[in-house]
Design an enzyme around this catalytic site. Structure first.
Site, PDB file in Angstrom:
ATOM      1  N   LEU A  13      11.171 -33.055  34.505  1.00 36.16           N
ATOM      2  CA  LEU A  13      11.682 -31.880  34.310  1.00 36.16           C
ATOM      3  C   LEU A  13      11.005 -31.117  33.501  1.00 36.16           C
ATOM      4  O   LEU A  13      11.029 -29.878  33.639  1.00 36.16           O
ATOM      5  CB  LEU A  13      13.255 -32.135  33.930  1.00 36.16           C
ATOM      6  CG  LEU A  13      14.158 -31.163  34.164  1.00 36.16           C
ATOM      7  CD1 LEU A  13      14.280 -30.511  35.661  1.00 36.16           C
ATOM      8  CD2 LEU A  13      15.710 -31.418  34.009  1.00 36.16           C
ATOM      9  N   ILE A  36      14.185 -37.008  19.227  1.00 35.83           N
ATOM     10  CA  ILE A  36      15.471 -36.288  19.254  1.00 35.83           C
ATOM     11  C   ILE A  36      16.736 -37.374  18.596  1.00 35.83           C
ATOM     12  O   ILE A  36      17.520 -36.661  18.320  1.00 35.83           O
ATOM     13  CB  ILE A  36      16.021 -35.660  20.640  1.00 35.83           C
ATOM     14  CG1 ILE A  36      15.963 -36.856  21.573  1.00 35.83           C
ATOM     15  CG2 ILE A  36      15.007 -34.441  21.193  1.00 35.83           C
ATOM     16  CD1 ILE A  36      16.728 -36.189  23.014  1.00 35.83           C
ATOM     17  N   TYR A  60      16.097 -41.221  27.728  1.00 38.73           N
ATOM     18  CA  TYR A  60      15.540 -42.456  28.305  1.00 38.73           C
ATOM     19  C   TYR A  60      16.142 -42.375  29.728  1.00 38.73           C
ATOM     20  O   TYR A  60      17.356 -42.790  29.906  1.00 38.73           O
ATOM     21  CB  TYR A  60      16.130 -43.511  27.400  1.00 38.73           C
ATOM     22  CG  TYR A  60      15.532 -45.074  27.570  1.00 38.73           C
ATOM     23  CD1 TYR A  60      14.625 -45.436  27.217  1.00 38.73           C
ATOM     24  CD2 TYR A  60      16.428 -45.666  28.714  1.00 38.73           C
ATOM     25  CE1 TYR A  60      14.196 -46.785  27.537  1.00 38.73           C
ATOM     26  CE2 TYR A  60      15.986 -46.912  28.966  1.00 38.73           C
ATOM     27  CZ  TYR A  60      14.807 -47.383  28.569  1.00 38.73           C
ATOM     28  OH  TYR A  60      14.586 -48.784  29.086  1.00 38.73           O
ATOM     29  N   TYR A 126      22.654 -46.888  30.986  1.00 42.81           N
ATOM     30  CA  TYR A 126      22.237 -45.592  31.351  1.00 42.81           C
ATOM     31  C   TYR A 126      23.362 -44.461  31.406  1.00 42.81           C
ATOM     32  O   TYR A 126      23.290 -43.260  30.785  1.00 42.81           O
ATOM     33  CB  TYR A 126      21.153 -45.483  32.266  1.00 42.81           C
ATOM     34  CG  TYR A 126      20.916 -44.106  32.743  1.00 42.81           C
ATOM     35  CD1 TYR A 126      19.956 -43.305  31.971  1.00 42.81           C
ATOM     36  CD2 TYR A 126      21.237 -43.549  33.941  1.00 42.81           C
ATOM     37  CE1 TYR A 126      19.418 -42.256  32.491  1.00 42.81           C
ATOM     38  CE2 TYR A 126      20.525 -42.087  34.315  1.00 42.81           C
ATOM     39  CZ  TYR A 126      19.799 -41.485  33.379  1.00 42.81           C
ATOM     40  OH  TYR A 126      19.455 -40.179  33.605  1.00 42.81           O
ATOM     41  N   TRP A 151      18.783 -37.742  41.532  1.00 37.46           N
ATOM     42  CA  TRP A 151      17.641 -38.126  42.163  1.00 37.46           C
ATOM     43  C   TRP A 151      16.464 -37.145  42.406  1.00 37.46           C
ATOM     44  O   TRP A 151      16.133 -36.675  43.315  1.00 37.46           O
ATOM     45  CB  TRP A 151      18.257 -38.026  43.797  1.00 37.46           C
ATOM     46  CG  TRP A 151      19.316 -39.146  44.033  1.00 37.46           C
ATOM     47  CD1 TRP A 151      20.208 -39.766  43.243  1.00 37.46           C
ATOM     48  CD2 TRP A 151      19.635 -39.901  45.285  1.00 37.46           C
ATOM     49  NE1 TRP A 151      21.359 -40.474  43.850  1.00 37.46           N
ATOM     50  CE2 TRP A 151      20.798 -40.520  45.100  1.00 37.46           C
ATOM     51  CE3 TRP A 151      19.224 -39.549  46.438  1.00 37.46           C
ATOM     52  CZ2 TRP A 151      21.300 -41.523  46.108  1.00 37.46           C
ATOM     53  CZ3 TRP A 151      19.639 -40.542  47.812  1.00 37.46           C
ATOM     54  CH2 TRP A 151      20.583 -41.303  47.313  1.00 37.46           C
TER      55      TRP A 151
HETATM   56  N1  NAP Z   1      14.868 -38.807  36.996  1.00 38.99           N
HETATM   57  C1  NAP Z   1      16.011 -38.386  37.653  1.00 38.99           C
HETATM   58  O1  NAP Z   1      16.217 -38.993  38.984  1.00 38.99           O
HETATM   59  C2  NAP Z   1      17.345 -37.674  36.952  1.00 38.99           C
HETATM   60  C3  NAP Z   1      18.622 -37.920  37.693  1.00 38.99           C
HETATM   61  C4  NAP Z   1      19.410 -37.238  36.981  1.00 38.99           C
HETATM   62  C5  NAP Z   1      19.408 -36.871  35.830  1.00 38.99           C
HETATM   63  N2  NAP Z   1      18.271 -36.968  35.081  1.00 38.99           N
HETATM   64  C6  NAP Z   1      18.179 -36.439  33.835  1.00 38.99           C
HETATM   65  O2  NAP Z   1      17.254 -35.296  33.803  1.00 38.99           O
HETATM   66  C7  NAP Z   1      16.631 -35.306  32.639  1.00 38.99           C
HETATM   67  C8  NAP Z   1      15.337 -35.107  32.887  1.00 38.99           C
HETATM   68  O3  NAP Z   1      14.979 -36.362  33.321  1.00 38.99           O
HETATM   69  P1  NAP Z   1      13.432 -36.829  33.781  1.00 38.99           P
HETATM   70  O4  NAP Z   1      13.289 -37.613  35.075  1.00 38.99           O
HETATM   71  O5  NAP Z   1      12.550 -35.641  33.662  1.00 38.99           O
HETATM   72  O6  NAP Z   1      12.934 -37.831  32.786  1.00 38.99           O
HETATM   73  P2  NAP Z   1      11.407 -38.367  32.326  1.00 38.99           P
HETATM   74  O7  NAP Z   1      10.460 -37.923  33.569  1.00 38.99           O
HETATM   75  O8  NAP Z   1      11.678 -39.946  31.895  1.00 38.99           O
HETATM   76  O9  NAP Z   1      11.003 -37.740  30.858  1.00 38.99           O
HETATM   77  C9  NAP Z   1      11.736 -37.717  29.799  1.00 38.99           C
HETATM   78  C10 NAP Z   1      10.826 -37.409  28.655  1.00 38.99           C
HETATM   79  O10 NAP Z   1      11.774 -37.790  27.426  1.00 38.99           O
HETATM   80  C11 NAP Z   1      11.013 -38.257  26.365  1.00 38.99           C
HETATM   81  N3  NAP Z   1      11.600 -38.968  25.512  1.00 38.99           N
HETATM   82  C12 NAP Z   1      12.359 -40.081  25.858  1.00 38.99           C
HETATM   83  N4  NAP Z   1      13.281 -40.624  24.529  1.00 38.99           N
HETATM   84  C13 NAP Z   1      12.844 -39.502  23.774  1.00 38.99           C
HETATM   85  C14 NAP Z   1      13.095 -39.339  22.405  1.00 38.99           C
HETATM   86  N5  NAP Z   1      13.995 -40.223  21.506  1.00 38.99           N
HETATM   87  N6  NAP Z   1      12.950 -38.146  21.643  1.00 38.99           N
HETATM   88  C15 NAP Z   1      11.860 -37.425  22.363  1.00 38.99           C
HETATM   89  N7  NAP Z   1      11.292 -37.510  23.527  1.00 38.99           N
HETATM   90  C16 NAP Z   1      11.834 -38.608  24.265  1.00 38.99           C
HETATM   91  C17 NAP Z   1       9.821 -39.296  27.342  1.00 38.99           C
HETATM   92  O11 NAP Z   1       8.843 -39.574  26.566  1.00 38.99           O
HETATM   93  P3  NAP Z   1       8.120 -41.150  26.797  1.00 38.99           P
HETATM   94  O12 NAP Z   1       7.782 -40.963  28.132  1.00 38.99           O
HETATM   95  O13 NAP Z   1       7.108 -40.955  25.801  1.00 38.99           O
HETATM   96  O14 NAP Z   1       9.067 -42.005  26.573  1.00 38.99           O
HETATM   97  C18 NAP Z   1       9.834 -38.289  28.482  1.00 38.99           C
HETATM   98  O15 NAP Z   1       8.518 -37.454  28.359  1.00 38.99           O
HETATM   99  C19 NAP Z   1      17.338 -36.441  31.761  1.00 38.99           C
HETATM  100  O16 NAP Z   1      18.201 -35.954  30.981  1.00 38.99           O
HETATM  101  C20 NAP Z   1      17.734 -37.254  32.807  1.00 38.99           C
HETATM  102  O17 NAP Z   1      18.703 -38.251  32.238  1.00 38.99           O
HETATM  103  C21 NAP Z   1      17.085 -37.617  35.789  1.00 38.99           C
END
Ligand code: NAP
Length: 294
Positions: A13, A36, A60, A126, A151
């Site tokens: 995202l 963070i 995470y 989670y 998703w």
């Molecule tokens: N993916 C889905 O299907 C989905 C669905 C519903 C909601 N969401 C929400 O949408 C948002 C974005 O999701 P996404 O899929 O884009 O996630 P993502 O691809 O896993 O990216 C998350 C990023 O956050 C970084 N990160 C993790 N822990 C951190 C910390 N303590 N401090 C700073 N950076 C940190 C990660 O770095 P590293 O890779 O180095 O750990 C990664 O670059 C999240 O809030 C997620 O809960 C996602």
């Protein structure tokens, strides 16, 4: 032009937001270099940068991993948003936080969907950590701008669509769950819709945002397969077998059967209808095709 900090900018995202906003705004990108969950570090960083908006894409997100690495999930997903809200308040920035359909237990009948004000009751760590993050964020942020989405997929990185394409190009047969329902969401569409809300007079609060339409993981996989065949991204047809959650076998985290987010609230604030997930999958596959030719 506004100054916008995107924590988690190299995630799925985060990248979509960078593409959506760069050029029109001054973007500050960080990842694990600004943890963070570290209150002091986040406050110092925000005080030094003075962003006007913070779009928190850091989290995470390993749903099964969170069952074992509970503490890491809680640090990023519960403490992280709290720190961002505290720091934002110190410099008068508007913080936007992301949460998930997995804050719900999915026990509603599939003819119903989940509204913003429905009671959260997560089934896995989670989901617990994300639900706690929402609470902490909202208790400290005046506007409580929390976007629940579901998703997520995009043309790059590891997500359901890219995983399916990889498996479909190597395996003759795939089993995919057909009794968990939700709304697939194209990360660039989400970034675009959220950007419209931010630049408008959206009052804040929790809001559900995804592409429109409902799918099971099987429907999602089937559509990816058929569209990829049509576009020539996949050469050979794959036998995709719909299975129940129980037939698929145990996963570390339990997932909700009904993950369908109600979109009425966001629809009232957008200037155009929300694109369907099928339209979004098609655009995403065209993007992959374009990138493969570059
Ligand atoms: N993916 C889905 O299907 C989905 C669905 C519903 C909601 N969401 C929400 O949408 C948002 C974005 O999701 P996404 O899929 O884009 O996630 P993502 O691809 O896993 O990216 C998350 C990023 O956050 C970084 N990160 C993790 N822990 C951190 C910390 N303590 N401090 C700073 N950076 C940190 C990660 O770095 P590293 O890779 O180095 O750990 C990664 O670059 C999240 O809030 C997620 O809960 C996602």
């Amino acid at each position: 032009m506004s100054k916008i900090w995107i924590p988690g900018s190299s995630g799925m995202l985060g990248k979509a937001f960078y593409k959506e906003l760069s050029g029109r705004h001054e973007i500050i990108c960080t990842d694990s270099n600004i943890d963070i969950s570290d209150t002091y570090r986040v406050i110092e960083w925000v005080k030094s940068q003075k962003p006007e908006y913070i779009i928190n894409c850091a989290a995470y997100t390993n749903v099964d991993g969170a069952e074992m690495d509970v503490e890491r999930a809680w640090r990023a997903n519960a403490n992280g948003p709290m720190n961002i809200a505290i720091a934002a308040g110190m410099v008068g920035a508007v913080p936007v936080h992301f949460s998930t359909d997995y804050v719900f237990d999915g026990l509603k009948p599939i003819s119903e969907d989940y509204h913003e004000e429905d009671k959260t009751n997560p089934l896995n760590h989670y989901g617990y950590s994300k639900a706690q993050g929402e609470k902490r964020f909202c208790s400290l942020s005046d506007d409580c701008f929390v976007v629940r989405t579901s998703w997520l997929f995009d043309s790059g990185g590891k997500n359901f669509l890219t995983t399916m394409l990889r498996l479909m190009s190597t395996l003759p047969e795939l089993k995919v769950i057909n009794d968990q329902l939700g709304r697939p969401t194209y990360a660039p569409d989400l970034a675009s819709m959220v950007s419209e809300l931010i630049s408008d007079t959206f009052p804040g609060g929790v809001v559900h945002i995804s592409n429109s339409g409902v799918a099971s993981w099987y429907d999602f996989a089937r559509f990816i397969h058929d569209a990829a065949i049509d576009l020539g991204l996949l050469k050979d047809r794959v036998n995709i077998i719909p299975v129940s959650t129980e037939e698929y076998g145990e996963t570390k985290a339990t997932r909700p059967k009904n993950s369908i987010l109600n979109l009425n609230r966001v629809e009232k604030h957008l200037s155009a209808p929300i694109p369907s997930w099928k339209d979004a999958v098609h655009r995403c596959l065209v993007q992959i095709l374009k990138e493969s030719k570059q």
